[in-house]
Design a protein around this motif. Structure first.
Motif, PDB file in Angstrom:
ATOM      1  N   CYS A 176       0.831  -1.206   0.000  1.00 30.05           N
ATOM      2  CA  CYS A 176       0.000   0.000   0.000  1.00 30.05           C
ATOM      3  C   CYS A 176       0.868   1.260   0.000  1.00 30.05           C
ATOM      4  O   CYS A 176       0.581   2.224  -0.703  1.00 30.05           O
ATOM      5  N   GLU A 177       1.930   1.217   0.786  1.00 35.30           N
ATOM      6  CA  GLU A 177       2.819   2.374   0.858  1.00 35.30           C
ATOM      7  C   GLU A 177       3.454   2.643  -0.509  1.00 35.30           C
ATOM      8  O   GLU A 177       3.465   3.778  -0.989  1.00 35.30           O
ATOM      9  N   LYS A 178       3.926   1.588  -1.131  1.00 34.10           N
ATOM     10  CA  LYS A 178       4.580   1.693  -2.442  1.00 34.10           C
ATOM     11  C   LYS A 178       3.626   2.229  -3.509  1.00 34.10           C
ATOM     12  O   LYS A 178       4.014   2.957  -4.410  1.00 34.10           O
ATOM     13  N   ASN A 179       2.370   1.841  -3.403  1.00 29.00           N
ATOM     14  CA  ASN A 179       1.399   2.199  -4.438  1.00 29.00           C
ATOM     15  C   ASN A 179       0.453   3.318  -4.011  1.00 29.00           C
ATOM     16  O   ASN A 179      -0.571   3.548  -4.648  1.00 29.00           O
ATOM     17  N   LYS A 180       0.837   3.996  -2.909  1.00 30.48           N
ATOM     18  CA  LYS A 180       0.081   5.161  -2.419  1.00 30.48           C
ATOM     19  C   LYS A 180      -1.413   4.849  -2.198  1.00 30.48           C
ATOM     20  O   LYS A 180      -2.295   5.582  -2.597  1.00 30.48           O
ATOM     21  N   ILE A 181      -1.642   3.726  -1.570  1.00 33.08           N
ATOM     22  CA  ILE A 181      -3.001   3.348  -1.178  1.00 33.08           C
ATOM     23  C   ILE A 181      -3.083   3.540   0.334  1.00 33.08           C
ATOM     24  O   ILE A 181      -2.420   2.808   1.081  1.00 33.08           O
ATOM     25  N   PRO A 182      -3.828   4.555   0.824  1.00 33.05           N
ATOM     26  CA  PRO A 182      -3.895   4.718   2.287  1.00 33.05           C
ATOM     27  C   PRO A 182      -4.538   3.495   2.934  1.00 33.05           C
ATOM     28  O   PRO A 182      -5.538   2.990   2.426  1.00 33.05           O
ATOM     29  N   LEU A 183      -3.972   3.011   4.040  1.00 31.50           N
ATOM     30  CA  LEU A 183      -4.544   1.835   4.717  1.00 31.50           C
ATOM     31  C   LEU A 183      -6.001   2.075   5.105  1.00 31.50           C
ATOM     32  O   LEU A 183      -6.818   1.160   5.087  1.00 31.50           O
ATOM     33  N   SER A 184      -6.316   3.337   5.412  1.00 35.79           N
ATOM     34  CA  SER A 184      -7.690   3.660   5.816  1.00 35.79           C
ATOM     35  C   SER A 184      -8.669   3.576   4.648  1.00 35.79           C
ATOM     36  O   SER A 184      -9.884   3.607   4.854  1.00 35.79           O
ATOM     37  N   SER A 185      -8.168   3.435   3.413  1.00 41.45           N
ATOM     38  CA  SER A 185      -9.097   3.297   2.272  1.00 41.45           C
ATOM     39  C   SER A 185      -9.515   1.834   2.078  1.00 41.45           C
ATOM     40  O   SER A 185     -10.349   1.526   1.244  1.00 41.45           O
ATOM     41  N   ILE A 186      -8.907   0.920   2.853  1.00 36.13           N
ATOM     42  CA  ILE A 186      -9.357  -0.485   2.821  1.00 36.13           C
ATOM     43  C   ILE A 186     -10.551  -0.597   3.764  1.00 36.13           C
ATOM     44  O   ILE A 186     -10.419  -0.552   4.980  1.00 36.13           O
ATOM     45  N   LYS A 187     -11.722  -0.688   3.178  1.00 36.77           N
ATOM     46  CA  LYS A 187     -12.959  -0.608   3.968  1.00 36.77           C
ATOM     47  C   LYS A 187     -13.516  -1.963   4.367  1.00 36.77           C
ATOM     48  O   LYS A 187     -14.335  -2.058   5.270  1.00 36.77           O
ATOM     49  N   ARG A 188     -13.102  -3.005   3.638  1.00 33.04           N
ATOM     50  CA  ARG A 188     -13.630  -4.339   3.915  1.00 33.04           C
ATOM     51  C   ARG A 188     -12.517  -5.374   3.839  1.00 33.04           C
ATOM     52  O   ARG A 188     -11.618  -5.260   3.006  1.00 33.04           O
ATOM     53  N   ILE A 189     -12.596  -6.382   4.712  1.00 32.31           N
ATOM     54  CA  ILE A 189     -11.733  -7.565   4.580  1.00 32.31           C
ATOM     55  C   ILE A 189     -12.670  -8.754   4.395  1.00 32.31           C
ATOM     56  O   ILE A 189     -13.461  -9.081   5.284  1.00 32.31           O
ATOM     57  N   LEU A 190     -12.612  -9.361   3.213  1.00 34.72           N
ATOM     58  CA  LEU A 190     -13.434 -10.547   2.951  1.00 34.72           C
ATOM     59  C   LEU A 190     -12.579 -11.781   3.182  1.00 34.72           C
ATOM     60  O   LEU A 190     -11.427 -11.825   2.747  1.00 34.72           O
ATOM     61  N   LEU A 191     -13.169 -12.747   3.849  1.00 33.09           N
ATOM     62  CA  LEU A 191     -12.441 -14.002   4.112  1.00 33.09           C
ATOM     63  C   LEU A 191     -13.128 -15.138   3.373  1.00 33.09           C
ATOM     64  O   LEU A 191     -14.364 -15.190   3.321  1.00 33.09           O
ATOM     65  N   THR A 192     -12.323 -16.035   2.826  1.00 35.48           N
ATOM     66  CA  THR A 192     -12.913 -17.232   2.212  1.00 35.48           C
ATOM     67  C   THR A 192     -13.141 -18.303   3.270  1.00 35.48           C
ATOM     68  O   THR A 192     -14.113 -19.031   3.212  1.00 35.48           O
TER      69      THR A 192
END
Ligand SMILES: [Zn+2]
Length: 229
Positions: free
Chosen positions: A59-75
């Motif tokens: 995320c850091e490398k690709n400038k994706i803020p961690l706070s923009s991850i709104k969902r974690i889906l689990l299989t």
């Protein structure tokens, strides 16, 4: 950056060993600028940074803020899928989704005693899914209960893109799609029945958790796995 399909990113270096391909995915949500994480990887161990650190690095490398991850889906509940769940949920503030059966095992209430590695830390799942539930993530996902590997294993299907995120319902072993390996499975007959059902879907791209994704014409591989089942 490893964008294996438009909007589907595989986290680099998530494999604890070069022989054990593992696909933890970040999916770009069609609506807004948020992201969805699909499974989380193993916890840190000697010589391995762990899923959470690798997702953070990506995320850091690709400038994706961690706070923009709104969902974690689990299989499903196995440790290589849930081992970094607690840390990632804390760092992102994301809502956690799994099948309702798996939610109990992920909370260790009761602890899972079937084959494969159980979760190490109890984590509360926020959204308990059932078969057929839609999830507003990526470009629209539908939940398919695909028991066998574990009791509450789910696959997520994106109808508009014909992508199947199959978790451990199938494995890709040296280019051949096979039903979830029986030594790690709770019920072989159920695993077979689940793959027969997945074979009825119109799938162009298959991204299962272990082994290289099949990006084109994947339905054929799923159908021949189902025939052998
Ligand atoms: Zn598994």
């Amino acid at each position: 950056m490893t964008e294996i399909l438009p909007g589907v990113h595989a986290i680099d270096g998530i494999d604890p060993s070069p022989d054990f391909t593992t696909n933890v995915l970040l999916l770009k949500d069609a609506k807004g600028s948020s992201w969805t994480l699909l499974d989380t990887g193993l916890p840190p161990q000697e010589g391995y940074a762990g899923g959470a650190a690798l997702v953070e690095r990506y995320c850091e490398k690709n400038k994706i803020p961690l706070s923009s991850i709104k969902r974690i889906l689990l299989t499903h509940l196995h440790l290589d899928h849930t081992g970094s769940l607690k840390t990632l949920a804390q760092k992102t503030g994301a809502k956690i989704y799994s099948h309702w059966i798996e939610a109990s095992f992920i909370a260790k209430d009761p602890p899972y005693t079937g084959p494969g590695m159980p979760p190490r830390e109890a984590v509360e799942v926020h959204e308990k899914l059932k078969d057929g539930d839609s999830v507003e993530a990526f470009e629209g996902l539908v939940t398919y209960h695909t028991p066998g590997h574990t009791p509450g294993h789910v696959s997520y299907y994106c109808p508009s893109r014909k992508i199947l995120f199959a978790g451990d319902a199938v494995f890709n072993v040296n280019g051949v799609v096979v039903v979830s390996l029986k030594e790690y499975s709770f019920s072989e007959p159920l695993a077979n029945i689940s793959v027969r059902r997945l074979a009825t879907l119109d799938v162009e791209s298959l991204v299962q958790y272990h082994g290289a994704p099949v990006l084109k014409g994947a339905r054929q591989g799923i159908q021949s796995a189902a025939k052998k089942a």
